[in-house]
Design a protein around this motif. Structure first.
Motif: not given
Length: 345
Positions: A72, A81-82, A195-200
């Motif tokens: 990030a 990011q991700g 809106g989404w959540i990247p793979r970390a």
């Protein structure tokens, strides 16, 4: 003709290097041409990470760009990011290295190389390089017009850190906020989408171990770790006093280091005087060298002033008077030593 295009953010990232058409000054003040490594998101055209450096491209610079891309960013205006699903690159020695293959294997990234001699598959990242060449570099001192044989139109004046700051400011304030002519959206807006959540990564410290190739060993002192004249502290280090640890660091940010003990992540140690700002390791070394030179000049000046002052003999004891000669018969000359003889001999 079919043109492959990603259907969502972080589905595919492209990575490549280019030699910039500008001359800068290195540490010794000599003009050099820097390189730019970029990791570009195929769907949004947003830059996920980059690095500016001098010298030939290598695996270390690629690892630094990928490290910045995954983590990030401090600036919320740079949201990319991700981890990507696919990393697309050419057949350079740094992209085909064992280290990069291990990073992709551990983070579940599919590594794909383009065909040898076929650069058409990297057209999107090549277009971004063209944007940098036409919109940013002509306004910098030391600009080299394309195809002129490397002759700058003005004397170079920028350092590597200043060029890095110019590129980052252009990405955040201009490129990511401007509507892209092909996608019809600003790269930052298109990457965020609805809106989404990247793979970390499951363990970010393992990613630091793989990507931060700059490493050195230090002995933990009672007051922390000493590195390049700077003290790094963390409460976890209190249990490892007098033990040898390995620290890994990002040369672009000397405010913190990652501490490992026998390849096990311990903590992140920070420098209190550098925690409030971002300073590179090269800037830290240059500041120490400048301070050392300043102190040496002060010592020379004080020695010259001290030598020019007259000697202070106010409290020195007076010299002893010379003895006066006494009147009397002249002294007989010393006789020479002779061999004595006796009557009994």
């Amino acid at each position: 003709m079919h043109r492959r295009t990603a259907t969502r953010p972080n589905e595919q990232w492209q990575a490549d290097h280019t030699l910039l058409d500008v001359a800068i000054l290195d540490r010794r003040g000599n003009p050099v041409r820097p390189w730019l490594s970029v990791i570009l998101d195929d769907y949004s055209r947003a830059v996920a990470g980059y690095t500016v450096f001098t010298g030939a491209p290598n695996a270390e610079q690629t690892a630094l760009a990928l490290h910045q891309a995954v983590r990030a960013k401090p600036d919320p205006a740079w949201p990319v990011q991700g981890l990507p699903e696919v990393l697309y690159s050419d057949h350079g020695a740094d992209f085909t290295s064992t280290r990069l293959e291990r990073v992709c294997l551990d983070t579940h990234i599919r590594l794909i190389h383009s065909r040898v001699g076929v650069p058409q598959g990297r057209g999107k990242i090549e277009r971004f390089y063209g944007t940098i060449t036409t919109e940013v570099l002509p306004h910098l001192p030391g600009h080299i017009p394309h195809g002129t044989g490397g002759t700058p139109t003005s004397p170079p004046a920028l350092s590597l850190e200043q060029l890095d700051a110019v590129v980052q400011r252009y990405l955040i304030e201009d490129y990511h906020a401007r509507v892209h002519s092909e996608t019809g959206q600003a790269p930052a807006t298109r990457w965020i989408g609805a809106g989404w959540i990247p793979r970390a990564p499951a363990r970010p410290e393992d990613l630091d171990l793989l990507l931060l190739t700059a490493a050195t060993t230090r002995i933990v002192q009672r007051d922390g770790i000493r590195f390049h004249g700077t003290r790094y502290i963390c409460p976890v280090l209190a249990a490892y006093v007098s033990e040898t640890v390995t620290i890994r660091y990002d040369p672009r940010d000397a405010g913190e280091v990652r501490v490992y003990h026998q390849d096990t992540f311990l903590c992140r140690a920070i420098a209190p005087e550098l925690a409030a700002e971002t300073i590179t390791l090269q800037q830290l070394q240059q500041a120490r060298s400048a301070r050392r030179k300043e102190l040496k000049q002060q010592l020379r000046a004080r020695r010259s002033l001290a030598d020019a002052l007259p000697a202070d003999d106010r409290w020195a004891p007076p010299p002893a008077p010379a003895p006066r000669p006494t009147a009397g018969p002249p002294a007989e000359p010393a006789s020479r030593h002779r061999l004595r003889t006796y009557a009994t001999d």
